[in-house]
Each structure stands twice: as C-alpha cells, then as structure tokens.
Design an enzyme around this catalytic site. Sequence first.
Site, PDB file in Angstrom:
ATOM      1  N   GLU A   1      12.457  -9.484  54.686  1.00  0.00           N
ATOM      2  CA  GLU A   1      13.337 -10.601  55.069  1.00  0.00           C
ATOM      3  C   GLU A   1      14.744 -10.180  55.493  1.00  0.00           C
ATOM      4  O   GLU A   1      15.737 -10.708  54.984  1.00  0.00           O
ATOM      5  CB  GLU A   1      13.410 -11.618  53.915  1.00  0.00           C
ATOM      6  CG  GLU A   1      12.046 -12.162  53.536  1.00  0.00           C
ATOM      7  CD  GLU A   1      12.080 -13.141  52.359  1.00  0.00           C
ATOM      8  OE1 GLU A   1      13.141 -13.334  51.758  1.00  0.00           O
ATOM      9  OE2 GLU A   1      11.021 -13.711  52.049  1.00  0.00           O
TER      10      GLU A   1
ATOM     11  N   HIS B   1       3.731 -18.488  54.965  1.00  0.00           N
ATOM     12  CA  HIS B   1       3.926 -19.678  54.114  1.00  0.00           C
ATOM     13  C   HIS B   1       3.971 -20.885  55.053  1.00  0.00           C
ATOM     14  O   HIS B   1       5.036 -21.267  55.526  1.00  0.00           O
ATOM     15  CB  HIS B   1       5.227 -19.563  53.313  1.00  0.00           C
ATOM     16  CG  HIS B   1       5.237 -18.416  52.352  1.00  0.00           C
ATOM     17  ND1 HIS B   1       4.462 -18.407  51.211  1.00  0.00           N
ATOM     18  CD2 HIS B   1       5.911 -17.247  52.355  1.00  0.00           C
ATOM     19  CE1 HIS B   1       4.678 -17.270  50.543  1.00  0.00           C
ATOM     20  NE2 HIS B   1       5.551 -16.556  51.223  1.00  0.00           N
TER      21      HIS B   1
ATOM     22  N   GLU C   1       1.421 -13.205  52.686  1.00  0.00           N
ATOM     23  CA  GLU C   1       1.744 -14.113  51.561  1.00  0.00           C
ATOM     24  C   GLU C   1       1.209 -15.512  51.859  1.00  0.00           C
ATOM     25  O   GLU C   1       1.906 -16.516  51.712  1.00  0.00           O
ATOM     26  CB  GLU C   1       3.261 -14.163  51.336  1.00  0.00           C
ATOM     27  CG  GLU C   1       3.877 -12.797  51.115  1.00  0.00           C
ATOM     28  CD  GLU C   1       5.354 -12.840  50.736  1.00  0.00           C
ATOM     29  OE1 GLU C   1       5.875 -13.925  50.418  1.00  0.00           O
ATOM     30  OE2 GLU C   1       5.976 -11.770  50.772  1.00  0.00           O
TER      31      GLU C   1
ATOM     32  N   ASP D   1      -0.145 -19.070  52.035  1.00  0.00           N
ATOM     33  CA  ASP D   1      -0.410 -20.311  51.302  1.00  0.00           C
ATOM     34  C   ASP D   1      -0.087 -21.476  52.226  1.00  0.00           C
ATOM     35  O   ASP D   1       0.642 -21.305  53.208  1.00  0.00           O
ATOM     36  CB  ASP D   1       0.341 -20.416  49.957  1.00  0.00           C
ATOM     37  CG  ASP D   1       1.815 -20.055  49.997  1.00  0.00           C
ATOM     38  OD1 ASP D   1       2.439 -20.182  51.066  1.00  0.00           O
ATOM     39  OD2 ASP D   1       2.364 -19.666  48.943  1.00  0.00           O
TER      40      ASP D   1
END
Length: 377
Positions: free
Chosen positions: A159, A235, A264, A266
């Site tokens: 990030e 995400h 990651e 979801d």
Amino acid sequence: MIRNKFPSLLILAGGLLFSAGISAQKSPAIIASLKDVFKNDFLIGAALNTDQIEEKEPNAAALVPLQFNAVTPENIMKAEIIHPGWNSYNFDVADKLVAYGKKYKIKINGHTLIWHSQLPAFMRNMKDADSVKKYFIDHINTVAGRYNGKVFSWDVVNEALNEDGTMRQSIFLNKLGDNYVTEAFRLAQAASPNTELYYNDYNNEQPAKRAGCISLVKKIQAAGVRIDGVGIQGHWHLGKIPLKDIEESIVEYAALGLKVMITELDIEVLPRNFQGADVNRQMKNDPTMNPYVNGLPDSIQQQLASDYEALFKLLLKHKDKIARVTFWGVNDGQSWLNGWPIPGRTNYPLLFDREYKPKPAFNKVIELKTKNTAPHK
Ligand code: XIL
C-alpha cells in the site's frame, strides 16, 4: 496413466456439508476441494489468524489443509508484532507458521515487510531520518533474512500508493524519499535471495492507481532490482466487482513480466460508502449499517454466489498469468470485515459460513471446473 478428471472428493469429519440444502447432520460430509479443482490453474490461499496457525480451532484445522495450498498470516508477521522493540523480535508464531506450511505442503506468503500501518510503537513517530533508515534496513535484513527460503514469497511493500497513483504520505516516504520502495526490494533481494518478492495494494486494478503501480514496478526494474509479482488485494463489493478493470490490470501487470495474484479476496455485502481497504478509515455506526444480524437474505446469498462465479470465470480465462488467489480469512465469522470500518457488524464476505460450511458461492466456484466436464474414459 489414466487420471481421474473429476476433482478429488474429500471426506471431512465434523459435519461439513456439501451445501445443496441437504441436511446430513451427523454423517461425515463430502465436499470438493478448492486447491484440488484449481490445481492446474493457480494456488488457492487463505489468511490465517494465530489460533488457526496454532491449530486451536478444530474446524479450521480440518478445513485449511484440505482446501488451501497457500497461506498468508493475517497479522503475525506485521512489524508491530514481529519487531516490537529496536533489538527485540518475536518470531514465535511466525516460526510455527513455517512449520505448519511444511507439515501440510502449504506455501507461505510473508505479509508484510514495509507498510505504513501496524508499525511498532518505538518507531511510529520517529523524527530522525537516520533512525528510520536504520529501522528500515534492520527490519528487512533480520525478518526477510530469517525466512529466506522458508517462506515462498514476501509482500515486500504494501500500500505505498494513493488512489491517484501518487506516492502515499508515510513515515517511509517522508524520511527516506520516494526511492524507498526500490530500496526495500533491493534489501529484500539481498537478505532473501530464495524468496519471491511482491508489491501488494488495494484498488490497484483501478486505472489511475494501476498506472502508478506500473510506474513503481518499472522504476524497480529499471534499477536492476528484482520484483517477481504484484498483488491486487481484491477487497470488492457485492454487485460491483470491477471485472473490466481487473482484466485490464491482469494483462498489463503480466506484460511487465510479473506474476499476478489476488491476495486478500473478500466481497463486502454490508453498506459502505467508500471502496478499497484503507485501514485508517472508519464509518459511523447506526442500526441500518448492520442489516443481516439474523442471517443473509437469499437474494444476497445468490448475488454473492454469482459475483464469485463471474470473478473466478475471469481469473480462469487468465490462468496463465494468475499465480495465486488468496481469500482474506477462512470463514465469515473471523473475517476482518466484521470489525472494519465499523466494529461489531455481522458480515458474509467469504466462501465458508460461520460453521465452516461451504456457501452457495463455494459451489458456484467449484462448478466452474466440474460442470460440463465429460467423464474420462
Ligand atoms: C487487516 C487484518 O485483517 C486485521 O485483523 C487488522 O486489524 C488490520 O489489518 N490490507 C492488508 C491487510 O494488507 O494486512 C489488512 O489486514 C487488511 C487490508
């Protein structure tokens, strides 16, 4: 050799059901295995918390080795945990994770060496640039060095970018300058020559941030420093999976010679007024923000299933470029989205429910590989 083209069917003790609406309460249920059905396509991973790494949750202990061949530690390799003081390191659970991976032949992705969040208290507000530099070098050398060849890969930097593709303000940017990402990879390469090195971010499938990410990668490559892959965190939101942006990103990142991963994954089903995964953002709570405390309505369950189906269909189309797809958690009950950006919600973002039973979304994903497959004669 005659090989069975069907995915292996696995017997799972503990009443895990193949969720076709059939109640099979006590008899051991048979469910298909994600890692098996996608074994010729990409690795399938999950983020694990401490109890899961230590096999203290029986359901997870049974499920994880059957379903996943890659694991990312959700928190325990982050700097605040693994490096709490100048000369103090806490490798306890990280070492257990390495042993866990060895035991079950699961690849470990170290997460993460350099990130602006979850930094150790002793360095979070450091003013002196030389001290930040010393921390940066010590941290990468010690942590990446210890796990050289023991973890399969590292998210070296996490990030580092803003939504517009510029560099995010952080202690690293402010004290070390905008070459810090390249320097992190240079140090990681030296300390951990036998480990793959990745850059990881959220929303880096969006055009502006993607362009920033591509520039960052090119800068690392131009410096003669190794970078092996880029992680798109993934995400995403119900009914709004950015398939076109994802596809363009896969193609563009792969063209740089990189492995592409969804790291990651979801799918947020609850109200949220922003996209992405900026951990510093919070939202105000009120009762309308937590609508599914007593269960997920069927229409939402079906939408979640078709979102996952569409996403995996796209990922399969580009399986030659995708190395791994990792879910951020094993089951809905332990997803971080129950606690962020509003604490105490009841969320449903993953393929397994709170009882570790496969959801309709799991079946849809599996069926992409098993339906219409002619039996092998
Ligand atoms: C999250 C964890 O899941 C939480 O348990 C923790 O409190 C905060 O961090 N992007 C990342 C992950 O790269 O490390 C974050 O994990 C989620 C967003």
